[in-house]
Motif scaffolding. Sequence first.
Motif: not given
Length: 318
Positions: A217-224, A302-308, A244-247
Amino acid sequence: MRGVKILSTGMCVPKYKLTNEKISTFIDTSDEWIVQRTGIRERRIVTDETTVSLATNAAKEAIKDIDPLEIDLIIVGTVSPDQMMPSTACSVQAEIGATNAIAFDISAACSGFIYASKIAIEAINCGSAKKALVIGAEIFSKVVDWNDRGTCILFGDGSGAVLYGETDENKILAFDVGSDGNLGQTLVLENQPINNLFVKNEYSPSFIKMDGRAVYRFAVNVVPKSITKALEKAQVNIDEIKLFVLHQANERIISSVAKNLGVDINLFFKNLDKYGNTSGASVPIALHEAKGKLKNGDKIVLAGFGGGLTWGSMVAQW
Ligand code: COA
């Protein structure tokens, strides 16, 4: 402000391919379930490689056209180093002979490459470095619980590297980065607990714990939102982006981001079927494999998302 561009890239993955079929022989899962929920078909896991050796090989490929003495800064994004001290970056520095560089690691999990790139690019912008090597390197096969089918199927090992350099015409157009420590407990990798004169804790090695649905849920909300903010800062229209080069965490996350942004899914590079989620290494590995599709001047995200939890987007020109 000095301009910056991507000079070159490199990558290294372990030799051994662990397929979904093979995983299905020791836990209750199937190739069909994994492919349908994640898009992952196989991942590489280490046999005789280390975080330092993967990072060093990726670095060597990225710097093959320069003298290592030209490198002023080495930053490694990793949450799975071989040891905490010396840092992976210092060990790589020694391996490649970049004796003029300062070197350190940062911990931002799957956003590690984007975070490290921001630090490196700002160092070049302000004149404290001319060439900076940014590496993402992870061995998640040692931090997943191979009895937990909800996590062990997702991750793989590998490393990617990007060499940034000072240039007259700036090619790094904007960043958007963020963190939300309030959501930190949804994706956890514990360290050794405190044991000292005053505090006694039992120690047993711990593995990644994840609330998969919350992270999704976090990823699909915050990345766009993050990509949109970075494009606004760069004053670039989304239609101008060539790739687009995503995590590479999950095919469904990438599809959802594409849909949310109203962008054709074919403009999103994917190689997670081959490598799974390589955490901080995934964006530079993907960029290295995607570069054959790019022409000089193409605008990319380029986009990344994850732990934190952490996230970050970067708009650049190839
Ligand atoms: N094989 C077969 N069944 C599995 C399984 C596997 N590998 N993993 C979980 N299941 C089962 C569960 O036990 C559960 O069964 P139940 O309904 O009988 O209890 C069912 O499948 C649904 O589990 P759930 O965890 O709700 O599945 P999901 O649809 O959320 O998919 C993920 C799980 C992990 C694929 C998904 O949540 C995800 O990708 N989240 C993001 C994770 C991520 O990318 N993390 C890293 C970010 S950097």
